[in-house]
Enzyme design. Structure first.
Site, PDB file in Angstrom:
ATOM      1  N   GLY A 126      75.323  36.429  41.227  1.00  0.00           N
ATOM      2  CA  GLY A 126      74.520  36.763  42.395  1.00  0.00           C
ATOM      3  C   GLY A 126      74.332  38.258  42.529  1.00  0.00           C
ATOM      4  N   ALA A 127      75.440  38.998  42.379  1.00  0.00           N
ATOM      5  CA  ALA A 127      75.379  40.455  42.505  1.00  0.00           C
ATOM      6  C   ALA A 127      76.718  41.034  42.062  1.00  0.00           C
ATOM      7  CB  ALA A 127      75.082  40.864  43.954  1.00  0.00           C
ATOM      8  N   MET A 128      76.738  42.360  41.899  1.00  0.00           N
ATOM      9  CA  MET A 128      77.951  43.051  41.461  1.00  0.00           C
ATOM     10  C   MET A 128      78.116  44.327  42.269  1.00  0.00           C
ATOM     11  SD  MET A 128      80.572  43.062  39.559  1.00  0.00           S
ATOM     12  CE  MET A 128      81.805  44.352  39.501  1.00  0.00           C
ATOM     13  N   GLU A 129      79.356  44.570  42.738  1.00  0.00           N
ATOM     14  CA  GLU A 129      79.625  45.627  43.698  1.00  0.00           C
ATOM     15  C   GLU A 129      79.902  46.985  43.081  1.00  0.00           C
ATOM     16  OE1 GLU A 129      83.703  43.587  43.027  1.00  0.00           O
ATOM     17  OE2 GLU A 129      81.596  43.010  43.079  1.00  0.00           O
ATOM     18  N   GLU A 163      78.377  42.496  49.116  1.00  0.00           N
ATOM     19  CA  GLU A 163      78.567  43.578  48.139  1.00  0.00           C
ATOM     20  C   GLU A 163      78.867  44.907  48.829  1.00  0.00           C
ATOM     21  OE1 GLU A 163      79.006  42.528  45.241  1.00  0.00           O
ATOM     22  OE2 GLU A 163      78.182  40.547  45.678  1.00  0.00           O
ATOM     23  N   GLU A 185      87.767  38.777  46.452  1.00  0.00           N
ATOM     24  CA  GLU A 185      86.626  37.880  46.673  1.00  0.00           C
ATOM     25  C   GLU A 185      86.815  36.982  47.893  1.00  0.00           C
ATOM     26  OE1 GLU A 185      83.922  38.400  45.473  1.00  0.00           O
ATOM     27  OE2 GLU A 185      84.309  39.536  43.653  1.00  0.00           O
TER      28      GLU A 185
END
Length: 740
Positions: A126-129, A163, A185
């Site tokens: 979905g996304a990466m921080e 994020e 998480e």
């Protein structure tokens, strides 16, 4: 952890005008004689290498700024392909809301001068921080009225928030090792859930989150891939990113909040950051901070990190009028892990008078730590009816809840809770349990007494006490097939689908006039109103589309099929947003066998495709809606769509939109002839060679064969055996299949 104090990027200026990395921009150089330019970035905060990122490309963007509580000005910029820049505004609004919320809720300010987000089409997750430079799947950034549903807007808000919140819970304090993944998480999912609830409706958000947990994580806990939220081993780290680590992990964090209270949880968070800012921590470090800040005994609570499975909490109650004493008896066990020791389960609890709706015991949290225990309470007054327990309010623990009262008492209790419970979640839950009992009775072939179901449905449809249209809509919806399946020892997917459909038709027939009246009233109220994304507007659309679904459910004759298709067709062409278009097209996609109605279906599908004009995220919806259709020939449609010019297995979103969506179409995927299994088995073999991460997730649809009858189980095992024989099978897919 290390500081990346000097990151220099040099590239051709015309081809790659955008040069991004973590931290703050220190300096840039203009195009030189060779046509190259450069940028130097510095991140003053230590981080693990997995948070390092570089983005180089020719991208468009929107810019804004945010002033923190302490007065620092932060430059905000969100990048995407240039043709998508017009769909970035909602993500920017969500980002600023996230920054303000984290300051207000947890006292956490952003720590850099720049915050960048980059959206890309081809992204597995979905996304990466990545610190100061988040990388996103476009599905969680792009949104506007014409291309995004209300669900899409909610996901954008939630993932943007998620994020951003990682900046402290994941970046400033990171994980000592991957076994601690739920530390960042689970905690950050809890934070984004709380954020979404505060931005909209807490009850609605809680219902949505629990529906997702039961539909996916409970199944994972009951299958061969069951594991604690802090797993003990892995073959491929990509397989660590599970619903258990994320969603159940968030529920474990929520239990801290429930046990300690909001103020106590904040004290624990403050101590956690005081102790571990700038370092790599463990789940035990977090638990210790919570315990020490509140002088609380959380030793037994650690079992949530080490024991797998979904506990079942059974309850019964009694009332002694001579002493005004109410007794609640609780027991716990974990069927899938019978050797588990008792968990520390926070049970949010109250008592309601069945006649007056008065609360006889105000909501409180019980600490249930034994295999079984009785709790006694003095009621505030003698009940005029019966004293009804409201157990696990707000879904205070990730457990299954079972009443041991007689069927007649259970029905009376559920009707009381559905009408009077002061807890919004349990009021909704009571109606869902009434629906569930009716569906399973229908499935068993027994006579179904729907009096209680009708009473609850009518009350939800008409009660003036319900002010939130989303709550009313969710109260009218039947439980999902995936959620219902988790209450079955051996899943009968086709029988379950047929039973649920039968109850839905009976409700639609019984309340045909009332549903139509509400639909028409909402249509009139909403006509000409501007499109808005807020809880009130979303609730109206959700309720109207729920009414549309029931209004189109009466299809016993060709004339009714045509009438329902005409209504959905009209709804589609009068829609002013993607939400309403998708609702109508989803109904029409199920049409089959009546040429006049099929013509309307095909017109809408064709119109939707043409209007998409190549927009990737819109086309994903077009593929998905056809993949989850209830048409008897849906697999033939899916196979045909795999040859469509717009379909490709190389793009994760597109692959999930068709092939992944079909696996969620339980009745079709689990057809008795095994054709669905064979189709998926072949696709996983192809997919594993090009994208093992997606293949390993998709193969999960085959591994729970023990939950099905022997015919289906045999066919599922056969496909798993074929996959294991693939030469060069990836470790990702091998781990999942071999554990089955």
């Amino acid at each position: 952890m290390a500081k990346f104090t000097h990151v220099k990027i040099t590239a051709d200026a015309d081809s790659y005008p955008i040069l991004l990395s973590n931290g703050n921009l220190v300096s840039t150089t203009e195009k030189d004689g060779e046509g190259r330019h450069s940028a130097v970035w510095e991140d003053p905060f230590p981080k693990p290498s997995y948070l390092f990122a570089v983005v180089v490309g020719d991208l468009g963007s929107i810019k804004d700024s945010y002033t923190t509580t302490s007065g620092r000005n932060v430059h905000l910029e969100i990048f995407s392909e240039k043709e998508n820049v017009g769909k970035l505004d909602y993500a920017m609004e969500s980002l600023k809301n996230s920054m303000k919320w984290d300051e207000d809720k947890f006292g956490l300010e952003y720590d850099l001068d720049i915050y960048n987000v980059v959206a890309v089409n081809d992204f597995n997750m979905g996304a990466m921080e990545n610190k100061g430079l988040n990388v996103f799947n476009t599905a969680y950034v792009l949104a506007d009225q014409k291309t995004a549903t209300d669900g899409d807007f909610e996901r954008v808000e939630g993932v943007i928030g998620h994020e951003y919140f990682h900046n402290w819970t994941g970046n400033r304090v990171t994980c000592r090792d991957w076994f601690q993944l739920t530390l960042k998480e689970g905690l950050t999912v809890f934070r984004d859930q709380e954020f979404s609830g505060d931005m909209g409706s807490n009850d609605v958000t809680r219902i949505e989150n629990v529906k997702g947990l039961r539909g996916r994580q409970f199944a994972e806990d009951a299958g061969p891939m069951s594991h604690p939220i802090r797993p003990e081993s892995y073959v491929a780290i990509d397989n660590f990113y599970t619903a258990t680590v994320y969603s159940k992990g968030a529920e474990v964090i929520r239990m801290y909040n429930t046990i300690l209270g909001e103020a106590g949880f904040r004290k624990g968070m403050d101590l956690y950051f005081e102790r571990h800012d700038g370092s790599a921590a463990t789940c035990d470090d977090f638990r210790a901070a919570m315990a020490d800040a509140n002088e609380a005994d959380l030793e037994q609570f650690s079992r949530w990190y080490t024991q797998k499975g979904t506990p079942t909490v059974k309850y019964s109650s009694s009332y002694d009028p001579s002493t005004s004493t109410f007794t609640l008896d609780l027991s716990q066990h974990t069927a899938s892990a019978p050797d588990n020791e008792p968990f520390h389960i926070p049970v949010a609890f109250g008592v309601i008078d069945s006649e007056t709706g008065a609360e006889l015991v105000e909501s409180q949290v019980l600490h249930f730590k034994e295999a079984s225990k009785s709790f006694e309470f003095k009621l505030s007054s003698d009940p005029k009816g019966t004293a009804v327990p409201s157990v696990m309010r707000g879904f205070s623990a990730p457990v299954k809840i079972v009443s041991e009262a007689s069927p007649a008492t259970q029905k009376t209790d559920l009707l009381t809770l559905a009408a009077y419970d002061t807890d919004g979640f349990n009021r909704w839950e009571a109606g869902q349990k009434l629906y569930t009992e009716a569906i399973f009775t229908q499935l068993a072939g027994d006579d179904v007494n729907l009096d209680g179901v009708y009473q609850a449905f009518e009350q939800t449809l008409t009660s003036p006490k319900i002010s939130d249209d989303s709550i009313r809509a969710y109260g009218l919806m039947l439980p999902s097939e995936s959620g219902l399946a988790e209450d079955m020892d051996i899943i009968d997917p086709i029988g379950l689908h047929d039973a649920r459909t039968a109850i839905k038709k009976k409700l639609a027939r019984k309340f045909q006039a009332g549903v139509a009246e509400l639909y028409d009233r909402l249509t009139k109220e909403m006509s000409g109103a501007p499109f808005e994304v807020n809880s009130k507007a979303v609730g109206k659309r959700r309720l109207r589309n729920t009414c549309l679904d029931y209004a189109c459910a009466n299809k016993d004759t060709d004339e009714e099929v045509i009438a329902s298709a005409q209504l959905a067709h009209k709804h589609y062409f009068e829609a002013n947003c993607m939400t309403d278009q998708v609702a109508a097209m989803s109904i029409l996609s199920n049409v089959h066998g009546v040429p006049e109605a099929e013509k309307l279906r095909d017109e809408v599908l064709s119109k939707f495709f043409d209007d998409a004009n190549g927009d990737a995220l819109v086309l994903n919806k077009w593929f998905t809606i056809q993949a989850v259709s209830s048409k008897p020939d849906v697999l033939e449609d899916v196979i045909s769509l795999t040859s469509h010019p717009e379909f490709t297995m190389t793009n994760p979103n597109r692959c999930r939109s068709l092939i992944g969506a079909f696996t969620a179409n339980s009745a079709a995927f689990h057809a008795e002839d095994g054709a669905g299994y064979k189709f998926i088995g072949e696709k996983i073999g192809i997919l594993d060679a090009m994208n093992p991460q997606i293949a390993s997730r998709m193969v999960g649809c085959l591994i729970s064969f023990k939950r099905y009858d022997e015919n289906r189980a045999t066919k599922m095992r056969a496909e798993l055996s074929k996959i294991l024989e693939i030469e060069g099978l990836s470790p990702d897919t091998f781990e999942i299949v071999s554990k089955a």
